[in-house]
Design a protein around this motif. Structure first.
Motif, PDB file in Angstrom:
ATOM      1  N   GLN A  56      18.989   1.902   2.012  1.00 56.77           N
ATOM      2  CA  GLN A  56      18.522   0.814   1.140  1.00 56.77           C
ATOM      3  C   GLN A  56      18.110   1.365  -0.220  1.00 56.77           C
ATOM      4  O   GLN A  56      18.293   0.708  -1.249  1.00 56.77           O
ATOM      5  CB  GLN A  56      17.374   0.057   1.810  1.00 56.77           C
ATOM      6  N   SER A 124      16.406  -3.133  -3.479  1.00 50.65           N
ATOM      7  CA  SER A 124      15.107  -3.487  -4.057  1.00 50.65           C
ATOM      8  C   SER A 124      15.130  -4.868  -4.715  1.00 50.65           C
ATOM      9  O   SER A 124      16.020  -5.193  -5.511  1.00 50.65           O
ATOM     10  CB  SER A 124      14.668  -2.431  -5.071  1.00 50.65           C
ATOM     11  N   HIS A 223       6.788  -1.415   9.004  1.00 55.10           N
ATOM     12  CA  HIS A 223       7.199  -0.038   9.277  1.00 55.10           C
ATOM     13  C   HIS A 223       6.170   1.010   8.883  1.00 55.10           C
ATOM     14  O   HIS A 223       6.308   2.177   9.255  1.00 55.10           O
ATOM     15  CB  HIS A 223       8.499   0.267   8.516  1.00 55.10           C
ATOM     16  N   LYS A 233       6.408   8.274   5.038  1.00 55.49           N
ATOM     17  CA  LYS A 233       5.562   7.678   3.998  1.00 55.49           C
ATOM     18  C   LYS A 233       4.245   8.450   3.956  1.00 55.49           C
ATOM     19  O   LYS A 233       3.632   8.691   5.004  1.00 55.49           O
ATOM     20  CB  LYS A 233       5.261   6.214   4.344  1.00 55.49           C
TER      21      LYS A 233
END
Ligand code: BYC
Length: 337
Positions: A56, A124, A223, A233
């Motif tokens: 993505q 995005s 997520h 992350k």
């Protein structure tokens, strides 16, 4: 909420002690800040999460070329045109590094591109807004690339090696993009009243969509928890959003611009800029394909993909010819070896 995390844990619990041991050793490597490389064992859910996020991200870079590409033929000077061309080319390059990083996880680039073109994969939200004036090119560089850097610097320390290494180079280029955008805004803000008004209008239109780039609030992020545990992350969506606001508001004030948020205020106690409520319904609509430019962007990507089919075919035919020639030149000796 957090369904993926629960499912991943349930699956391990059901899989028996050997599988559980593998997961525990994997998690211990993550805790020890070791990088996971393509040939290492990894949980299937970790692999899937990375394919989703990296692809993505790649799609965003590729679709992200369209709003700016719109201004290449209308840039106000040769210097501006050359810089914009180079920036858009950089974005194509970022897309390619990222597709290559995703391919190390055992997926084919063609399948990822198909997922974008048939609407299964996201890109995005920010690239579904129009670029109406030249000031939008300044605002994209300053704000969109600024938001991207805030999100992407921590990804240089992501636990998956190929993604982290791709991000190092991407971040270097993004920081140059951010500066060229800010410089466009500075030039407009020091120009005529009409130019300053154009810069203000661009800030008014891009500010809120940029805050949405960081994703849903932490309380609704499906997520985040699992991705944090896997050190994909390093900061939550809300933490990065706040860091972006704190870094960007003084830059806007230096330009002499006003932010389109009556609730924006500095909180001396926390040292952060407080901001008003984000319109999450707008975000949901854009993700559902109903933003101002979603249909146009996807149409342009599909047309470009179809128009490029002959280039892909020719490149494959050329590569096949070179491979056949190389194996013929190597001759029987190579066959014997
Ligand atoms: N737009 O659980 P969450 C660039 C989706 S390119 C669309 O928080 P996660 C640039 C999310 O995918 C900028 N969708 O997810 C290029 C998930 O849906 P799925 C792109 C969004 O992954 C050219 C669902 O919402 N940067 O910088 O933990 C010129 C729930 O979200 C958005 C990247 O891709 C959004 N804004 O966190 C200039 C960076 N936000 O997948 C600049 C890498 C969320 O379950 N990605 N969603 O269907 C990330 O860091 C993370 O994936 C995100 C979301 C922070 C974006």
């Amino acid at each position: 909420m957090y369904t993926q995390a629960l499912n991943a844990r349930d699956a391990v619990a059901e899989a028996g002690p050997e599988e559980a041991g593998r997961h525990a050793r994997f998690q211990a490597r993550i805790e020890a800040e070791e990088r996971i490389e393509p040939n290492d064992w990894m949980p299937e859910a970790y692999r899937r999460t990375l394919v989703r996020q990296i692809s993505q991200h790649a799609h965003s870079e590729i679709v992200g070329m369209l709003p700016e590409g719109n201004w290449i033929t209308r840039a106000p000077s040769l210097k501006r045109k050359a810089a914009l061309l180079a920036k858009v080319q950089d974005e194509a390059g970022h897309g390619l590094y990222l597709y290559a990083a995703a391919e190390t996880l055992g997926v084919a680039r063609e399948d990822l591109v198909d997922q974008l073109l048939d609407g299964r994969a996201k890109y995005s939200s920010i690239f579904n807004y129009p670029t109406l004036t030249w000031a939008d090119i300044g605002a994209i560089g300053w704000l969109v690339d600024g938001a991207a850097i805030m999100n992407q610097i921590p990804l240089c320390r992501c636990s998956y090696g190929p993604y982290a290494r791709a991000m190092i180079r991407i971040c270097k280029e993004e920081s140059f993009h951010q500066r060229q955008g800010y410089e466009i805004m500075l030039t407009l803000c020091r120009g005529t009243p009409e130019q300053k008004a154009m810069a203000q209008d661009a800030l008014n239109r891009w500010w809120w969509p940029c805050l949405m780039m960081f994703g849903p609030p932490d309380s609704e992020s499906q997520h985040s928890e699992q991705s944090a545990r896997w050190k994909i992350k390093r900061f939550s969506n809300d933490e990065l959003r706040q860091k972006f606001v704190d870094a960007t508001v003084p830059q806007g004030h230096h330009l002499g611009l006003a932010f389109p948020d009556p609730e924006l205020a500095y909180d001396a106690e926390t040292g952060h800029w407080r901001f008003g409520a984000i319109d999450w319904e707008e975000f949901r609509q854009v993700l559902a394909g109903n933003g101002p430019c979603n249909r146009q962007r996807m149409r342009q990507r599909r047309d470009a993909h179809a128009a490029g089919a002959w280039v892909r075919e020719a490149a494959l035919a050329h590569a096949g010819k070179r491979a056949r020639r190389a194996s013929a030149e190597a001759g029987p000796a190579s066959a014997a070896a």
